[in-house]
Motif scaffolding. Structure first.
Motif, PDB file in Angstrom:
ATOM      1  N   THR A 162      -3.749  -4.568  -1.200  1.00 47.28           N
ATOM      2  CA  THR A 162      -4.807  -3.645  -0.796  1.00 47.28           C
ATOM      3  C   THR A 162      -4.274  -2.630   0.209  1.00 47.28           C
ATOM      4  OG1 THR A 162      -6.374  -5.491  -1.002  1.00 47.28           O
ATOM      5  CG2 THR A 162      -7.143  -3.510   0.142  1.00 47.28           C
ATOM      6  N   ASP A 163      -4.552  -1.362  -0.049  1.00 47.56           N
ATOM      7  CA  ASP A 163      -4.218  -0.333   0.930  1.00 47.56           C
ATOM      8  C   ASP A 163      -5.377  -0.178   1.904  1.00 47.56           C
ATOM      9  OD1 ASP A 163      -1.782   0.067  -0.230  1.00 47.56           O
ATOM     10  OD2 ASP A 163      -2.346   1.894  -1.304  1.00 47.56           O
ATOM     11  N   VAL A 164      -5.064  -0.167   3.188  1.00 47.95           N
ATOM     12  CA  VAL A 164      -6.073  -0.125   4.248  1.00 47.95           C
ATOM     13  C   VAL A 164      -5.926   1.187   5.001  1.00 47.95           C
ATOM     14  CG1 VAL A 164      -6.962  -1.248   6.317  1.00 47.95           C
ATOM     15  CG2 VAL A 164      -6.028  -2.642   4.455  1.00 47.95           C
ATOM     16  N   THR A 165      -6.891   2.079   4.846  1.00 44.77           N
ATOM     17  CA  THR A 165      -6.910   3.340   5.584  1.00 44.77           C
ATOM     18  C   THR A 165      -8.034   3.282   6.614  1.00 44.77           C
ATOM     19  OG1 THR A 165      -8.460   4.486   4.104  1.00 44.77           O
ATOM     20  CG2 THR A 165      -6.124   4.502   3.478  1.00 44.77           C
ATOM     21  N   PRO A 166      -8.138   4.266   7.511  1.00 44.78           N
ATOM     22  CA  PRO A 166      -9.151   4.182   8.557  1.00 44.78           C
ATOM     23  C   PRO A 166     -10.578   4.021   8.052  1.00 44.78           C
ATOM     24  CG  PRO A 166      -7.521   5.827   9.156  1.00 44.78           C
ATOM     25  CD  PRO A 166      -7.198   5.388   7.749  1.00 44.78           C
ATOM     26  N   ASN A 167     -10.886   4.587   6.874  1.00 43.85           N
ATOM     27  CA  ASN A 167     -12.270   4.575   6.399  1.00 43.85           C
ATOM     28  C   ASN A 167     -12.449   3.957   5.017  1.00 43.85           C
ATOM     29  OD1 ASN A 167     -13.683   6.210   8.589  1.00 43.85           O
ATOM     30  ND2 ASN A 167     -12.010   7.583   8.020  1.00 43.85           N
ATOM     31  N   ALA A 168     -11.435   3.291   4.513  1.00 44.59           N
ATOM     32  CA  ALA A 168     -11.557   2.773   3.152  1.00 44.59           C
ATOM     33  C   ALA A 168     -10.526   1.693   2.886  1.00 44.59           C
ATOM     34  CB  ALA A 168     -11.402   3.908   2.135  1.00 44.59           C
ATOM     35  N   LEU A 169     -10.795   0.945   1.829  1.00 43.14           N
ATOM     36  CA  LEU A 169      -9.803   0.078   1.208  1.00 43.14           C
ATOM     37  C   LEU A 169      -9.583   0.583  -0.209  1.00 43.14           C
ATOM     38  CD1 LEU A 169     -11.005  -3.552   2.145  1.00 43.14           C
ATOM     39  CD2 LEU A 169      -9.513  -2.018   3.437  1.00 43.14           C
ATOM     40  N   SER A 170      -8.369   0.397  -0.703  1.00 47.30           N
ATOM     41  CA  SER A 170      -8.079   0.711  -2.099  1.00 47.30           C
ATOM     42  C   SER A 170      -7.419  -0.507  -2.729  1.00 47.30           C
ATOM     43  CB  SER A 170      -7.154   1.931  -2.204  1.00 47.30           C
ATOM     44  OG  SER A 170      -6.856   2.209  -3.564  1.00 47.30           O
ATOM     45  N   ALA A 171      -8.074  -1.062  -3.743  1.00 42.00           N
ATOM     46  CA  ALA A 171      -7.565  -2.245  -4.429  1.00 42.00           C
ATOM     47  C   ALA A 171      -6.446  -1.823  -5.372  1.00 42.00           C
ATOM     48  CB  ALA A 171      -8.694  -2.928  -5.199  1.00 42.00           C
ATOM     49  N   VAL A 172      -5.212  -2.205  -5.055  1.00 47.19           N
ATOM     50  CA  VAL A 172      -4.049  -1.791  -5.838  1.00 47.19           C
ATOM     51  C   VAL A 172      -3.811  -2.746  -6.999  1.00 47.19           C
ATOM     52  CG1 VAL A 172      -1.557  -1.377  -5.757  1.00 47.19           C
ATOM     53  CG2 VAL A 172      -3.022  -0.675  -3.841  1.00 47.19           C
ATOM     54  N   TYR A 173      -3.777  -4.046  -6.721  1.00 43.69           N
ATOM     55  CA  TYR A 173      -3.519  -5.037  -7.771  1.00 43.69           C
ATOM     56  C   TYR A 173      -3.901  -6.406  -7.225  1.00 43.69           C
ATOM     57  CZ  TYR A 173      -1.259  -6.954 -11.944  1.00 43.69           C
ATOM     58  OH  TYR A 173      -1.017  -7.558 -13.146  1.00 43.69           O
ATOM     59  N   THR A 174      -4.328  -7.286  -8.132  1.00 41.58           N
ATOM     60  CA  THR A 174      -4.674  -8.651  -7.751  1.00 41.58           C
ATOM     61  C   THR A 174      -3.995  -9.612  -8.707  1.00 41.58           C
ATOM     62  OG1 THR A 174      -6.828  -7.969  -6.879  1.00 41.58           O
ATOM     63  CG2 THR A 174      -6.572 -10.293  -7.422  1.00 41.58           C
ATOM     64  N   PHE A 175      -3.430 -10.670  -8.165  1.00 40.04           N
ATOM     65  CA  PHE A 175      -2.882 -11.736  -9.010  1.00 40.04           C
ATOM     66  C   PHE A 175      -3.295 -13.074  -8.415  1.00 40.04           C
ATOM     67  CE2 PHE A 175       0.389 -10.284  -6.058  1.00 40.04           C
ATOM     68  CZ  PHE A 175       0.927 -11.445  -5.518  1.00 40.04           C
ATOM     69  N   PHE A 176      -3.479 -14.062  -9.307  1.00 41.07           N
ATOM     70  CA  PHE A 176      -4.049 -15.324  -8.858  1.00 41.07           C
ATOM     71  C   PHE A 176      -3.625 -16.455  -9.775  1.00 41.07           C
ATOM     72  CE2 PHE A 176      -7.193 -12.744 -11.147  1.00 41.07           C
ATOM     73  CZ  PHE A 176      -7.457 -13.549 -12.245  1.00 41.07           C
TER      74      PHE A 176
ATOM     75  N   SER B 203       3.324   3.209   2.483  1.00 45.58           N
ATOM     76  CA  SER B 203       1.892   2.958   2.265  1.00 45.58           C
ATOM     77  C   SER B 203       1.311   1.966   3.278  1.00 45.58           C
ATOM     78  CB  SER B 203       1.649   2.440   0.848  1.00 45.58           C
ATOM     79  OG  SER B 203       2.292   1.195   0.662  1.00 45.58           O
ATOM     80  N   PRO B 204       0.008   2.100   3.593  1.00 41.25           N
ATOM     81  CA  PRO B 204      -0.666   1.213   4.550  1.00 41.25           C
ATOM     82  C   PRO B 204      -1.170  -0.059   3.861  1.00 41.25           C
ATOM     83  CG  PRO B 204      -2.200   2.899   3.852  1.00 41.25           C
ATOM     84  CD  PRO B 204      -0.893   3.178   3.119  1.00 41.25           C
ATOM     85  N   THR B 205      -0.256  -0.818   3.286  1.00 37.04           N
ATOM     86  CA  THR B 205      -0.615  -1.931   2.412  1.00 37.04           C
ATOM     87  C   THR B 205      -0.698  -3.238   3.185  1.00 37.04           C
ATOM     88  OG1 THR B 205       0.606  -0.787   0.665  1.00 37.04           O
ATOM     89  CG2 THR B 205      -0.065  -3.056   0.230  1.00 37.04           C
TER      90      THR B 205
END
Length: 239
Positions: A159-173, A140-142
């Motif tokens: 976050t997955d980074v593709t040429p035309n988009a981002l996809s938020a996979v998971y966030t922790f803080f 994956s392009p993570t």
């Protein structure tokens, strides 16, 4: 499904729904061994699929259609008053984008977050292998979007980074900094980065009406949802 007709698609066995535990669920999963999967991943996002580990899936639950894929059209996004306050409040944080490679620092923050947010979940006692299998695919392009306060890691958006988009996979803080609204800050930061790098969309996964953990997604407006194969304006009222 366009080019995705050339890839095998599997239908899982029935399993408990990850959102409504009293409901049965099934998923469509793209063949994880397909060599073309990385090249087709962005198209799959546009068709409502989502990644978990090395698997790209979308719900296929018979009579239930509660899971709606949603995305933010980045150029049109306008933060509301609360989001503007969150952005200003976190102006002292330093954001960076780096490789998706687990460190002891990442894992310690992940453990603390799960322990505070999901104490009764099987996720509450993770190990390093589970971290890698859940968040980072071997193809994956993570990237890890990181926020630091005086050098200390306080938030990570996987976050997955593709040429035309981002996809938020998971966030922790950091669960000890509730006043900072770091979950909101992470989405705002991804939107800002997508805009600056000319990527039109940020995919936020699935939205479910009346599900308390999905409420935050409909606050990022305008929002689009996938319906009958087309992305249309989101018209759902907050849960």
């Amino acid at each position: 499904m366009g080019a995705l007709t050339d890839i095998k698609v599997y239908l899982t066995q029935t399993h408990p729904c990850g959102y409504w535990h009293d409901r049965p669920a099934r998923d469509l999963v793209l063949d994880p061994m397909e060599p073309a999967l990385p090249a087709l991943y962005e198209q799959a996002l546009g068709l409502g699929f989502r990644r978990s580990g090395r698997h790209v899936y979308r719900p296929h639950c018979g009579l239930c259609t509660a899971c709606l894929p949603v995305r933010v059209p980045v150029a049109a996004f306008r933060p509301d008053r609360s989001q503007r306050r969150t952005w200003k409040r976190n102006a002292d944080l330093v954001m960076s984008v780096g490789p998706a490679k687990r460190s002891a620092e990442h894992f310690a923050l992940y453990e603390r977050y799960l322990g505070a947010r999901h104490p009764d979940s099987p996720m509450a006692d993770p190990d390093e292998t589970e971290f890698d299998q859940f968040l980072v695919g071997d193809w994956s392009p993570t990237r890890f979007f990181e926020w630091r306060l005086h050098g200390r890691l306080v938030a990570v958006a996987v976050t997955d980074v593709t040429p035309n988009a981002l996809s938020a996979v998971y966030t922790f803080f950091d669960p000890d900094l509730p006043a900072r609204s770091l979950g909101t800050q992470a989405i705002l930061g991804q939107i800002d980065w997508a805009r600056r790098t000319a990527r039109p969309h940020l995919y936020l996964g699935f939205w479910l009406k009346h599900h308390p953990k999905m409420h935050y997604k409909c606050r990022f407006r305008p929002l689009e949802r996938l319906w009958n194969g087309h992305w249309i304006a989101f018209d759902g009222a907050p849960a």
